[in-house]
Design a protein around this motif. Structure first.
Motif, mmCIF file in Angstrom:
data_model
loop_
_atom_site.group_PDB
_atom_site.id
_atom_site.type_symbol
_atom_site.label_atom_id
_atom_site.label_comp_id
_atom_site.label_asym_id
_atom_site.label_seq_id
_atom_site.Cartn_x
_atom_site.Cartn_y
_atom_site.Cartn_z
ATOM 1 N N LEU A 444 29.876 46.448 49.838
ATOM 2 C CA LEU A 444 28.728 45.684 49.339
ATOM 3 C C LEU A 444 27.550 46.595 49.012
ATOM 4 C CD1 LEU A 444 28.616 42.553 51.692
ATOM 5 C CD2 LEU A 444 29.343 42.623 49.296
ATOM 6 N N VAL A 445 27.393 47.660 49.777
ATOM 7 C CA VAL A 445 26.286 48.601 49.561
ATOM 8 C C VAL A 445 26.392 49.251 48.194
ATOM 9 C CG1 VAL A 445 25.224 50.721 50.411
ATOM 10 C CG2 VAL A 445 26.052 49.017 52.025
ATOM 11 N N LEU A 452 23.542 44.640 40.095
ATOM 12 C CA LEU A 452 22.130 44.314 39.878
ATOM 13 C C LEU A 452 21.510 45.240 38.842
ATOM 14 C CD1 LEU A 452 20.944 43.572 43.527
ATOM 15 C CD2 LEU A 452 21.178 41.926 41.652
ATOM 16 N N THR A 453 21.955 46.488 38.828
ATOM 17 C CA THR A 453 21.456 47.438 37.843
ATOM 18 C C THR A 453 21.802 46.997 36.425
ATOM 19 O OG1 THR A 453 21.665 49.275 39.411
ATOM 20 C CG2 THR A 453 21.568 49.842 37.077
ATOM 21 N N LYS A 454 22.972 46.387 36.279
ATOM 22 C CA LYS A 454 23.379 45.877 34.959
ATOM 23 C C LYS A 454 22.591 44.627 34.565
ATOM 24 C CE LYS A 454 28.203 47.248 35.832
ATOM 25 N NZ LYS A 454 29.596 46.716 35.965
ATOM 26 N N GLN A 474 23.511 39.080 54.473
ATOM 27 C CA GLN A 474 23.037 37.707 54.314
ATOM 28 C C GLN A 474 23.131 37.228 52.874
ATOM 29 O OE1 GLN A 474 18.539 37.142 54.401
ATOM 30 N NE2 GLN A 474 18.716 39.133 55.399
ATOM 31 N N LEU A 475 23.405 38.147 51.936
ATOM 32 C CA LEU A 475 23.612 37.742 50.550
ATOM 33 C C LEU A 475 24.935 37.017 50.361
ATOM 34 C CD1 LEU A 475 22.371 40.937 48.664
ATOM 35 C CD2 LEU A 475 21.110 38.830 49.109
ATOM 36 N N THR A 476 25.807 37.096 51.385
ATOM 37 C CA THR A 476 27.118 36.436 51.286
ATOM 38 C C THR A 476 27.092 35.033 51.879
ATOM 39 O OG1 THR A 476 27.874 37.328 53.424
ATOM 40 C CG2 THR A 476 28.251 38.681 51.463
ATOM 41 N N ALA A 501 24.867 38.487 39.499
ATOM 42 C CA ALA A 501 25.164 39.854 39.899
ATOM 43 C C ALA A 501 25.617 39.922 41.359
ATOM 44 C CB ALA A 501 23.936 40.740 39.692
ATOM 45 N N ILE A 502 24.983 39.112 42.208
ATOM 46 C CA ILE A 502 25.372 39.084 43.614
ATOM 47 C C ILE A 502 26.821 38.627 43.745
ATOM 48 C CG2 ILE A 502 25.011 37.930 45.827
ATOM 49 C CD1 ILE A 502 22.897 40.013 45.197
#
Length: 547
Positions: A444-445, A452-454, A474-476, A501-502
């Motif tokens: 995930l890192v 997100l960069t895209k 916590q994004l999951t 993106a996430i």
């Protein structure tokens, strides 16, 4: 007789011999009595198997509600660990006092843990109560399978072991759908109470139908070995889990793993000295048992990875409800049912198993390669095909290895050999989940920042990540639940791109974990090549007497 002489004698008996030992008491039961016992055993197996599959579907929602994303895999790992440590002890005790009282004790303790788990209000409580469930579950699989070994010859076992694989597959069909429906319609707490009526029916039938079949009555229980093993495996699992948030060369990772390995080395030393070890090292002089145990250890990686992380993909990436995510895993579980039943029947009819095992493991490896390609926009029918192929490969590993091991050891070691096979399968699952969970967190890192960069210019989402302290776990959460104050830190025109993106990053991370399944499957294949093709013992009483 000196201890060394006893060990040599046990090692010599690790292969089937033409002895004149009497058939066990179960050989004299009527056909109707045996059928009643089969029903009781299948219910006990269904109880344990259903719990594993029903929790997997509800787990993403549970973790979201209890705010336990960093402890995601531990809800399953603690269950496997507790049942793993107790499996050999239950096997020994069942040889001493009979299968019936130990199976009743295991089901009873499992139901107590289920009630407590349903009452959980924090992630820590749930983990503890799942551990209690696991302490009871340690009796279900090994004693059930050993009971079949008591009653039927090796050739006859094939069809029944296949049925038990089908029970696991059926629970896999019912569990995800039922768990999802209860979670979406009522509350995830109710998934643990489903065990109560099934367990009570199982206890009633066991009391009425199952006789007390005993083996050796003079065994000793290696409680010290069990304690040292638990003390050793827990730091290893904690260290593997901590890789998500700590560098490897830290006390939290390398320190814990090293400490655990030292204790596991002490465990092996204890096992080599005690008169009745929980893992009889003499069994490993039997090449077939050793190879089957190693293959089962590594083969469990792929299955547990699929059962635990595919529901997470469907709920967090595709936004499916818990109910729909349960239905979405049906192709995997249908494959398990079909291949498990078919494999059992083929082994029963042909008496051969090695090529079947090797082919099944290679199929798991191939399907895992396909699953590494999971993306947020993967075609649903393509994914269903990949899951179905994975299930076809997993099925025989759930049923055939037990036949192989029971056929390779004499009757007096049947309970110990069966329980130790389960032991290594569950240790493999526990270690695998810890490794997979940490690898997922590490991925995930990389994957989320890449996506997100895209999605937006550099620095667009920096205020959001500063506010959450860089905690990507916590994004999951299911449904992307965040505090509105956090959402306000994202420029409105980029909110949709942010969530897309996430999801893409999570999908990439889930796909990456299946490379671990590929590697583990290939190691299992190499181990399985060492299995000897020993002719299955046939007949009824005559074959049993040979054990």
């Amino acid at each position: 007789m000196p201890t060394s002489t006893k060990r040599r004698s046990a090692a010599t008996s690790a292969r089937p011999t033409q002895s004149t030992a009497p058939a066990p008491a179960g050989a004299d039961l009527s056909r109707r009595a045996k059928q009643g016992i089969i029903v009781a055993i299948m219910l006990a197996l269904f109880l344990g198997a259903l719990d594993q599959t029903i929790v997997g579907t509800a787990l993403p929602k549970i973790i979201t509600d209890l705010n336990g994303a960093n402890l995601y895999t531990w809800v399953v790992t603690i269950y496997l660990l507790a049942s793993t440590v107790t499996v050999p002890i239950y096997g020994k005790l069942s040889d001493m006092y009979g299968r019936k009282p130990l199976l009743l004790a295991g089901v009873g303790l499992f139901l107590v843990g289920s009630v407590l788990a349903g009452l959980s209000q924090t992630i820590e409580q749930l983990i503890v109560f799942r551990g209690i469930q696991g302490l009871g579950a340690g009796a279900l699989f090994p004693i059930a399978l050993a009971t079949i070994g008591d009653l039927y010859s090796a050739k006859e076992r094939g069809r029944y072991q296949g049925l038990f694989g089908a029970v696991f597959g059926l629970s896999s069909l019912v569990g995800p759908a039922l768990g999802g429906w209860l979670t979406d319609t009522f509350s995830w707490h109710l998934i643990f109470y489903v065990n109560l009526p099934i367990g009570l029916i199982s206890i009633a039938i066991i009391l009425l139908e199952l006789p007390t079949i005993k083996g050796r009555a003079n065994q000793k229980i290696d409680f010290l070995g069990a304690l040292v093993f638990a003390a050793g495996i827990i730091p290893v699992l904690l260290g593997l889990t901590n890789v998500q948030t700590n560098a490897f060369a830290t006390p939290e990772v390398a320190g814990l793993i090293s400490f655990g390995l030292v204790l596991l080395g002490l465990f092996l030393f204890i096992e080599s000295k005690v008169e009745e070890p929980i893992i009889p090292l003499e069994l490993f002089r039997n090449r077939t048992f050793a190879a089957a145990a190693a293959a089962s250890f590594f083969a469990s990686f792929g299955f547990f990875s699929s059962v635990i992380f595919l529901p997470r993909y469907f709920q967090t990436v595709l936004g499916e409800s818990a109910t729909n995510s349960g239905y979405a895993t049906l192709p995997l579980l249908l494959g398990v049912i079909i291949s498990s039943v078919t494999a059992g029947q083929l082994v029963a009819r042909r008496g051969r198993y090695k090529r079947l095992i090797l082919g099944a493991i290679l199929l798991v490896a191939a399907a895992s390669v396909l699953l590494t390609n999971i993306k947020a926009d993967t075609d649903p029918w393509t994914l269903r095909l990949w899951m179905f192929l994975a299930g076809l490969g997993v099925g025989p590993t759930l049923s055939v290895f037990t036949i192989v091991v029971q056929n390779a050891v004499p009757f007096k070691f049947l309970g110990a050999a069966t329980s130790n096979l389960t032991f290594f399968r569950q240790v493999g699952g526990s270690v695998g989940l810890a490794i997979v969970g940490s690898y997922f967190g590490g991925q995930l890192v990389t994957t989320i920042p890449t996506e997100l960069t895209k999605a937006a210019p550099a620095g667009t989402f920096d205020p959001f990540f500063s506010a959450i302290g860089g905690n990507l776990a916590q994004l999951t959460n299911v449904g992307g639940k965040f505090d509105q104050a956090l959402i306000s830190l994202i420029p409105p025109q980029y909110i949709e791109a942010f969530f897309s993106a996430i999801k893409a990053g999570i999908a990439d991370a889930i796909g990456a974990i299946f490379w671990l399944s590929v590697v583990a499957s290939l190691v299992a294949f190499v181990a399985a090549t060492l299995i000897e093709e020993i002719p299955l013992r046939g007949g009824a009483k005559g074959a049993l007497a040979e054990m």
